[in-house]
Motif scaffolding. Structure first.
Motif, PDB file in Angstrom:
ATOM      1  N   LYS A 318       0.835  -1.214   0.000  1.00  0.00           N
ATOM      2  CA  LYS A 318       0.000   0.000   0.000  1.00  0.00           C
ATOM      3  C   LYS A 318       0.869   1.263   0.000  1.00  0.00           C
ATOM      4  CE  LYS A 318      -3.200   2.587   2.792  1.00  0.00           C
ATOM      5  NZ  LYS A 318      -4.085   2.686   3.892  1.00  0.00           N
ATOM      6  N   THR A 319       1.824   1.331   0.931  1.00  0.00           N
ATOM      7  CA  THR A 319       2.662   2.541   0.992  1.00  0.00           C
ATOM      8  C   THR A 319       3.484   2.730  -0.267  1.00  0.00           C
ATOM      9  OG1 THR A 319       3.784   1.195   2.656  1.00  0.00           O
ATOM     10  CG2 THR A 319       3.119   3.391   3.337  1.00  0.00           C
ATOM     11  N   THR A 320       3.963   1.618  -0.803  1.00  0.00           N
ATOM     12  CA  THR A 320       4.761   1.759  -2.031  1.00  0.00           C
ATOM     13  C   THR A 320       3.910   2.328  -3.159  1.00  0.00           C
ATOM     14  OG1 THR A 320       5.783  -0.300  -1.307  1.00  0.00           O
ATOM     15  CG2 THR A 320       6.520   0.581  -3.396  1.00  0.00           C
ATOM     16  N   GLY A 327      13.732   4.802  -3.259  1.00  0.00           N
ATOM     17  CA  GLY A 327      14.116   5.709  -4.353  1.00  0.00           C
ATOM     18  C   GLY A 327      12.982   6.035  -5.300  1.00  0.00           C
ATOM     19  N   SER A 328      11.760   5.612  -4.966  1.00  0.00           N
ATOM     20  CA  SER A 328      10.630   5.855  -5.868  1.00  0.00           C
ATOM     21  C   SER A 328       9.612   6.779  -5.208  1.00  0.00           C
ATOM     22  CB  SER A 328       9.968   4.515  -6.205  1.00  0.00           C
ATOM     23  OG  SER A 328       8.700   4.719  -6.778  1.00  0.00           O
ATOM     24  N   ILE A 329       8.839   7.498  -6.014  1.00  0.00           N
ATOM     25  CA  ILE A 329       7.812   8.365  -5.425  1.00  0.00           C
ATOM     26  C   ILE A 329       6.428   7.704  -5.466  1.00  0.00           C
ATOM     27  CG2 ILE A 329       8.977  10.581  -5.839  1.00  0.00           C
ATOM     28  CD1 ILE A 329       7.139  10.863  -8.358  1.00  0.00           C
ATOM     29  N   ARG A 459      11.178  -4.520 -10.781  1.00  0.00           N
ATOM     30  CA  ARG A 459      11.460  -3.219 -10.148  1.00  0.00           C
ATOM     31  C   ARG A 459      11.664  -3.361  -8.637  1.00  0.00           C
ATOM     32  NH1 ARG A 459       8.960   1.211 -13.503  1.00  0.00           N
ATOM     33  NH2 ARG A 459       9.522   2.580 -11.773  1.00  0.00           N
ATOM     34  N   PRO A 460      12.457  -2.468  -8.046  1.00  0.00           N
ATOM     35  CA  PRO A 460      12.598  -2.490  -6.584  1.00  0.00           C
ATOM     36  C   PRO A 460      11.248  -2.275  -5.898  1.00  0.00           C
ATOM     37  CG  PRO A 460      14.094  -0.874  -7.576  1.00  0.00           C
ATOM     38  CD  PRO A 460      13.285  -1.444  -8.689  1.00  0.00           C
ATOM     39  N   GLU A 461      10.362  -1.472  -6.519  1.00  0.00           N
ATOM     40  CA  GLU A 461       9.049  -1.234  -5.914  1.00  0.00           C
ATOM     41  C   GLU A 461       8.243  -2.522  -5.790  1.00  0.00           C
ATOM     42  OE1 GLU A 461      10.365   0.551  -8.422  1.00  0.00           O
ATOM     43  OE2 GLU A 461       9.442   2.534  -8.593  1.00  0.00           O
ATOM     44  N   MET A 462       8.584  -3.488  -6.608  1.00  0.00           N
ATOM     45  CA  MET A 462       7.902  -4.781  -6.496  1.00  0.00           C
ATOM     46  C   MET A 462       8.652  -5.677  -5.506  1.00  0.00           C
ATOM     47  SD  MET A 462       7.601  -7.730  -9.371  1.00  0.00           S
ATOM     48  CE  MET A 462       7.508  -9.426  -8.850  1.00  0.00           C
ATOM     49  N   LEU A 463       9.980  -5.740  -5.652  1.00  0.00           N
ATOM     50  CA  LEU A 463      10.762  -6.706  -4.868  1.00  0.00           C
ATOM     51  C   LEU A 463      10.902  -6.333  -3.387  1.00  0.00           C
ATOM     52  CD1 LEU A 463      13.661  -7.704  -7.313  1.00  0.00           C
ATOM     53  CD2 LEU A 463      11.560  -8.957  -6.778  1.00  0.00           C
TER      54      LEU A 463
END
Ligand code: PHE
Length: 545
Positions: A318-320, A327-329, A459-463
């Motif tokens: 959720k927060t991601t 490093g992602s917005i 992506r890091p947002e996934m991992l």
């Protein structure tokens, strides 16, 4: 007497011609040949083919035999006190003129000129200039010249009817042919004589063999007097009906083999129903993404919502999505738990990959390779290349510091095992991979570039949310844990491999079962081997030169 015994007794007298025999004894020709051929097979008889060029009467030739030749008919139709030629011609129509010529040639008719009044007048008055009158032919009066005629042509035709055309000269035959009264036909017959087994066959008594013991034989207690046929253990049985693999399954097993050879483990794909969470959210796919629309995805009515989703992980996802991290917005929207719990038929097996990644992160890290091949569902309009369900091949590798080079390398190795040699990669977009690449391969059979799959680095947002709080999390700071992945459909290579144009002939109720039964086994890697060998050969040749 049976047909067989007729044949056997005839051939005992002398060799015979099949056409002659069938005519003489009025036998059905086909049945006669059948019986003879079966005896020939047993070597009881011998047959030699005989080709005859036979001269026979044509239809008009046959007509002459009953109604007389045209010239004789013409002669007969001339009354004692003669007839006008024009009238006679009316009777005979198109045949008239040539038949008249024939009669004249035979010397049966004589003619006298008659002059019309007009012609008489014309003679008296010389022609007037300018006024051209159509000149009329003078009519003739015809009379019989002889009392009786001797119709030689009819005699000749009778000779031919009696099959004695050899009595006639070539000249006579040519004339009759030109008059279309006779023609030549080719007939084939067999000259039948005794074969090496003839004696044996005709002298030994025929035994009636019994194939099995019957109730009646026991009741009458006469079974001992019967002769039983011996079992033939060498005879071939009826082919057994075995199961056969659907082409997709054949290709699937080839693909599985390629993965296993490369040290991949198989993922558990036994759940067609997944939550939106694992299918989309865990893959950093935003909730307003068009793929999450009911037009593209089948949502479940019952059970509508998923219950077991790890709370802690859900919070991180959720927060991601909302604010990012690592490093992602993030996607910057209000993430809905309700949306995430919606059950659906998985739209890709990447849903299984995300779950597997979470699963393996519970153990200490080690480099691993995974694959799956199973069914996925998309709400598509059906056509020649789309169905609402298809099989997806999925592969991923987790290791430290994996790069695009590794991805290209491993893809080349995998697809190389499936028989592809040349590759092209095109930048693409997936919400869960960065960079992403579409994979194209040169298909040797089709002789063109075809798109074969999609790939990327997760992506890091996934991992990171998947790994946080797990044993993999320890690596976060100092080691760059990365996952390279790719996916493709099984149907497409299968259609190419088995040359099927319409997907509806590959999957579903319109599939031809004979195609499934008779389809050869799949050897995807085979072309590559051949190509390699060819290359080697070429290299050797070059070196020699
Ligand atoms: N899931 C993608 C698809 O359905 C394929 C894919 C898998 C792409 C893994 C990148 C990485 O087309």
């Amino acid at each position: 007497m049976s047909l067989e015994s007729v044949i056997l007794s005839k051939v005992k007298e002398s060799p015979f011609d099949t056409r002659e025999l069938s005519e003489k004894l009025k036998l059905d020709y086909n049945k006669l040949i059948q019986a003879i051929k079966s005896l020939e097979y047993k070597k009881v008889l011998e047959c030699k083919i005989k080709v005859l060029n036979e001269i026979v009467l044509t239809e008009s030739g046959k007509k002459c035999l009953t109604a007389g030749t045209p010239e004789s008919r013409m002669f007969e139709s001339i009354p004692e006190n003669g007839i006008k030629k024009s009238e006679l011609m009316k009777i005979f129509g198109r045949e008239g003129q040539p038949t008249f010529g024939q009669c004249m040639k035979c010397g049966w008719i004589r003619s006298e000129k008659i002059e019309t009044k007009e012609q008489e007048q014309e003679k008296e008055q010389p022609k007037q200039k300018g006024k051209k009158k159509k000149k009329q032919r003078p009519d003739l009066m015809l009379f019989r010249k002889v009392e009786e005629i001797n119709d030689l042509v009819l005699e000749d035709l009778k000779i031919i009817h009696d099959r004695m055309s050899e009595k006639l000269t070539k000249k006579t035959l040519d004339i009759l042919k030109r008059r279309k009264l006779i023609t030549t036909i080719q007939t084939k017959s067999f000259v039948v004589s005794q074969g090496p087994e003839y004696e044996k066959y005709t002298t030994t008594q025929k035994i009636e063999y019994q194939t099995c013991l019957k109730k009646g034989m026991l009741q009458k207690n006469n079974w001992k007097s019967h002769t039983f046929k011996k079992y033939n253990f060498k005879s071939l049985g009826v082919p057994t009906k075995g199961g056969s693999l659907q082409p997709i399954l054949k290709v699937r097993s080839e693909m599985r083999k390629a993965f296993l050879e490369m040290g991949f483990e198989e993922m558990k794909t036994n759940r067609y129903v997944e939550s939106s969470f694992w299918n989309f959210d865990a893959l950093f796919q935003p909730q307003q993404h068009p793929a999450r629309d009911a037009h593209d995805t089948f949502f479940m009515k019952n059970p509508k919502k998923a219950k077991q989703i790890p709370e802690e992980l859900m919070e991180k996802v959720k927060t991601t999505h909302e604010t990012g991290g690592y490093g992602s917005i993030g996607w910057r929207y209000k993430w809905s738990e309700d949306e995430s719990r919606k059950n659906l038929l998985r739209t890709h097996t990447t849903a299984v990959s995300s779950k597997t990644l979470r699963e393996i992160s519970k153990e200490p890290f080690r480099p691993r390779r995974f694959f799956s091949i199973d069914r996925v569902f998309r709400n598509e309009t059906l056509d020649a290349t789309h169905l609402a369900e298809f099989h997806q091949v999925e592969g991923f590798i987790i290791d430290k510091n994996l790069s695009l080079g590794d991805l290209i390398g491993v893809i080349s190795e995998f697809f190389g095992k499936l028989g592809m040699e040349k590759f092209k990669f095109k930048a693409a977009y997936n919400p869960y991979t960065e960079p992403s690449m579409e994979i194209f391969a040169f298909h040797n059979g089709l002789n063109k570039w075809i798109e074969i799959g999609n790939s990327g680095i997760f992506r890091p947002e996934m991992l990171q949310p998947l790994f946080s709080g797990t044993r993999f999390n320890d690596y976060k700071e100092d080691v760059n844990l990365s996952v390279i992945a790719w996916g493709l459909s099984v149907e497409r290579p299968t259609m190419i491999q088995y040359q099927i144009q319409d997907i509806r002939n590959l999957v579903g109720h319109t599939v031809d079962l004979q195609m499934v039964k008779k389809g050869p086994i799949c050897r995807l890697g085979f072309p590559r081997k051949v190509i390699k060998e060819k290359k080697k050969e070429e290299e050797i040749k070059k070196e020699k030169n």
